[in-house]
Design an enzyme around this catalytic site. Structure first.
Site: not given
Length: 259
Positions: A80, A164, A245
């Site tokens: 992340d 991501e 996170d």
């Protein structure tokens, strides 16, 4: 930035580019002294010579060589990325955001103000332009070195890396965050992970990050209320607590494995 690239060399022709110690042979220029940053292993195909805005010259070599795959670790990890911390891994590792640009921002702003007061094209203007360019280059080099170290560490220690699938170009349209997003260079980091994974026999999987920060990694419940603060996650359904996170990075990893 000015640059030129030599022709691709054929296997049976004499090499246009060659290296001997701290000298490199370039077409038309002949032998030139240079600071050799690393040993060249493989056949040199071509060379790109570029001149930076600060007046420095660099030579980049395209090499034909065999890259040995890294040993398998049988480990998967989710990543992340953020602004406060650059990268948060699902195994709990955190890589901070050094903020290279902001650390030198005051110095850069001062140098740019001096440049704006110089008569464009004058000798003093050109000297100051070079000072500004050198600060920009220092930031860029520090950033690239940091991203290289992080990406190599991750590739060496994990076989599957989940990231991501961020639409950075669209995110840069946010005037409030554009500067910070540009500074952390998420796109450059992703490119490094992808080409290193290709070299060393690892796999990078990009997943849709939608709701990964609001979904509980334990029970799967999704709600805005799960993320109490920027750093704190507490599921309103099952009560699971975690760093927000790290919870998101676990979800990113699970999505990649599921696909």
């Amino acid at each position: 930035m000015q640059s030129y690239t030599t022709n691709i060399e054929k296997k049976n022709q004499l090499p246009e580019v060659s290296i001997a110690g701290n000298r490199i042979k370039l077409p038309k220029l002949g032998w030139v002294r240079f600071a050799n940053s690393r040993e060249v292993q493989g056949r040199i195909l071509n060379a790109t010579v570029r001149r930076t805005p600060s007046g420095k010259y660099f030579v980049s070599l395209l090499i034909e060589t065999e890259v040995q795959e890294l040993s398998k670790t049988h480990s998967s990890v989710g990543i992340d990325v953020g602004l406060k911390n650059f990268a948060i891994l699902s195994n709990g590792e955190v890589f901070t955001n050094p903020k290279w640009f902001r650390a030198l921002e005051e110095k850069l702003a001062h140098a740019q103000r001096i440049l704006s007061r110089r008569k464009k094209g004058s000798s003093n203007w050109n000297k100051q332009r070079i000072k500004v360019a050198r600060i920009h280059e220092r930031i860029a080099h520090a950033r690239k070195d940091y991203l290289d170290k992080i990406s190599t560490h991750i590739i060496k220690n994990h076989d599957v890396i989940a990231i991501e699938d961020l639409q950075v170009a669209n995110m840069l349209k946010n005037g409030n965050l554009a500067k910070a997003i540009s500074e952390v260079s998420w796109s450059q980091f992703r490119k490094m992970l992808e080409y290193k994974a290709n070299w060393y026999g690892k796999q990078v999987i990009a997943v849709n990050p939608h709701c990964t920060s609001q979904t509980c990694n334990v029970c799967g419940h999704t709600a805005k209320e799960n993320r109490k603060t920027q750093a704190s996650f507490k599921c309103v359904s099952c009560g699971h607590k975690d760093n927000a996170d790290i919870n998101a990075s676990k979800n990113i990893k699970d999505l990649a494995i599921a696909n």
